[in-house]
Design a protein around this motif. Sequence first.
Motif, short mmCIF file in Angstrom:
data_model
loop_
_atom_site.label_atom_id
_atom_site.label_comp_id
_atom_site.label_asym_id
_atom_site.label_seq_id
_atom_site.Cartn_x
_atom_site.Cartn_y
_atom_site.Cartn_z
N GLY A 75 4.92 6.74 13.24
CA GLY A 75 6.03 5.83 13.01
C GLY A 75 5.94 4.32 12.84
O GLY A 75 6.69 3.34 12.82
N LYS A 76 4.22 3.84 12.90
CA LYS A 76 3.95 2.67 12.94
C LYS A 76 2.89 2.28 11.86
O LYS A 76 2.39 3.40 11.15
N GLY A 77 2.87 1.17 11.55
CA GLY A 77 1.82 0.71 10.52
C GLY A 77 0.47 0.63 11.24
O GLY A 77 0.28 0.48 12.42
N PRO A 78 -0.62 0.79 10.17
CA PRO A 78 -1.84 0.53 10.80
C PRO A 78 -2.21 -0.84 11.46
O PRO A 78 -1.68 -1.93 10.95
N GLN A 117 -3.18 11.11 4.28
CA GLN A 117 -4.08 10.29 3.39
C GLN A 117 -4.25 8.75 3.80
O GLN A 117 -3.42 8.47 4.60
N GLY A 118 -5.21 8.21 3.52
CA GLY A 118 -5.13 6.84 3.80
C GLY A 118 -4.49 5.94 3.01
O GLY A 118 -4.13 6.28 1.68
N PRO A 119 -4.12 4.67 3.32
CA PRO A 119 -3.16 3.81 2.40
C PRO A 119 -4.06 3.43 1.23
O PRO A 119 -5.20 3.21 1.30
N TYR A 154 0.94 -1.29 -0.02
CA TYR A 154 -0.14 -0.11 0.06
C TYR A 154 0.81 1.16 -0.09
O TYR A 154 1.74 1.12 0.53
N PHE A 189 -8.37 5.01 10.72
CA PHE A 189 -8.89 5.07 9.55
C PHE A 189 -9.81 3.68 9.46
O PHE A 189 -9.93 2.76 10.10
N GLN A 212 -3.64 3.88 13.91
CA GLN A 212 -2.27 4.02 13.43
C GLN A 212 -1.66 5.08 14.39
O GLN A 212 -1.73 6.33 14.34
N PHE A 227 -4.14 0.71 -2.27
CA PHE A 227 -3.67 -0.82 -2.61
C PHE A 227 -2.80 -0.42 -3.84
O PHE A 227 -3.46 0.13 -4.91
N LEU A 257 -5.12 -3.19 13.19
CA LEU A 257 -6.71 -3.58 13.54
C LEU A 257 -7.12 -3.26 14.80
O LEU A 257 -6.46 -3.79 15.84
N LEU A 292 3.70 0.91 2.80
CA LEU A 292 3.40 -0.24 3.80
C LEU A 292 3.18 -1.61 3.18
O LEU A 292 2.62 -1.76 2.14
N PHE A 342 -9.48 2.30 2.16
CA PHE A 342 -9.24 2.89 3.27
C PHE A 342 -9.99 4.40 2.96
O PHE A 342 -9.84 4.90 1.96
N GLY A 343 -10.36 5.08 4.13
CA GLY A 343 -11.02 6.29 4.12
C GLY A 343 -9.68 7.11 4.36
O GLY A 343 -8.34 6.77 4.49
N ARG A 344 -9.74 8.56 4.60
CA ARG A 344 -8.57 9.51 4.40
C ARG A 344 -7.76 9.48 5.72
O ARG A 344 -7.08 10.13 5.95
N TYR A 396 -8.80 0.89 11.76
CA TYR A 396 -7.60 0.52 12.04
C TYR A 396 -6.97 1.74 12.81
O TYR A 396 -7.50 2.90 12.29
N PRO A 437 -13.39 -2.95 8.62
CA PRO A 437 -12.57 -2.70 9.85
C PRO A 437 -12.09 -1.42 10.09
O PRO A 437 -12.27 -0.46 9.17
N PHE A 493 -0.07 -5.30 9.35
CA PHE A 493 0.90 -4.16 8.69
C PHE A 493 2.29 -4.09 9.21
O PHE A 493 2.20 -4.32 10.35
N GLY A 494 3.08 -3.80 8.52
CA GLY A 494 4.46 -3.54 9.05
C GLY A 494 4.50 -2.16 9.15
O GLY A 494 3.76 -1.25 8.89
N PRO A 495 5.62 -1.49 9.65
CA PRO A 495 5.90 -0.04 9.96
C PRO A 495 6.06 0.63 8.91
O PRO A 495 5.84 1.82 9.19
N ARG A 553 -8.28 -7.12 -0.19
CA ARG A 553 -7.85 -5.60 -0.83
C ARG A 553 -9.06 -4.52 0.16
O ARG A 553 -10.02 -4.71 -0.03
N LEU A 554 -8.02 -3.70 0.67
CA LEU A 554 -8.82 -2.84 1.74
C LEU A 554 -9.00 -1.43 0.97
O LEU A 554 -8.04 -1.00 0.30
#
Lengths: 114, 114
Positions: free
Chosen positions: B41-44, A41-43, A35, B89, B38, A45, B46, A90, B104-106, B36, B34, A105-107, B101-102
């Motif tokens: 410095g981290k990923g989203p 913004q949001g991620p 992503y 998110f 965040q 795909f 759940l 991501l 996402f909102g903004r 998320y 879902p 998700f990773g960082p 495939r996700l």
Amino acid sequence: DAGVTQSPTHLIKTRGQQVTLRCSPKSGHDTVSWYQQALGQGPQFIFQYYEEEERQRGNFPDRFSGHQFPNYSSELNVNALLLGDSALYLCASSPDRVRYNEQFFGPGTRLTVL
Amino acid sequence: QQQVKQSPQSLIVQKGGISIINCAYENTAFDYFPWYQQFPGKGPALLIAIRPDVSEKKEGRFTISFNKSAKQFSLHIMDSQPGDSATYFCAAVNRGSTLGRLYFGRGTQLTVWP
């Protein structure tokens, strides 16, 4: 369990260059998705890999390509970098592509294009 | 085209208050929603998720309310704490056809002040 790991953490490139980002999925996961998260913004795909093949692709140009290795790790390659490619990239992994599972998700890798 | 619309963009809440984030979607093929969380410095990660055949789901201080006819869903954070300060998110997925495939909102940047 190390979870999803990504490297490098940060990267600075100039326009026109090429970049490779790497991802190791969570133990036991065989599906990797990438992503792009622009600032504020949001991620979005990019694509998904399973069994070493690209299975789904989002609305990204061919400059974005990827690869999945037999150990399920994955690379994201971006050619001819543009300023607009600056973002957090991501990687997310999940088990068993046959049915939906939670993605971890990773960082992320912060890419800055100057 | 933003498949999931999220508001507000930012939210400031006093400690102990209720934080409410709203999302709307158009694609009736989405069958899993879902949320998320965040941190910088981290990923989203759940937080909580809901299926459209359920109108409400609660996990601790977090509740999702879902209105299928209006194609809207919202996250309520009760007794908001400074540690809840993060970007949230909402997302949507069609588990059957897109297999993870996700969309996402903004995002909503939540700040909880003491």
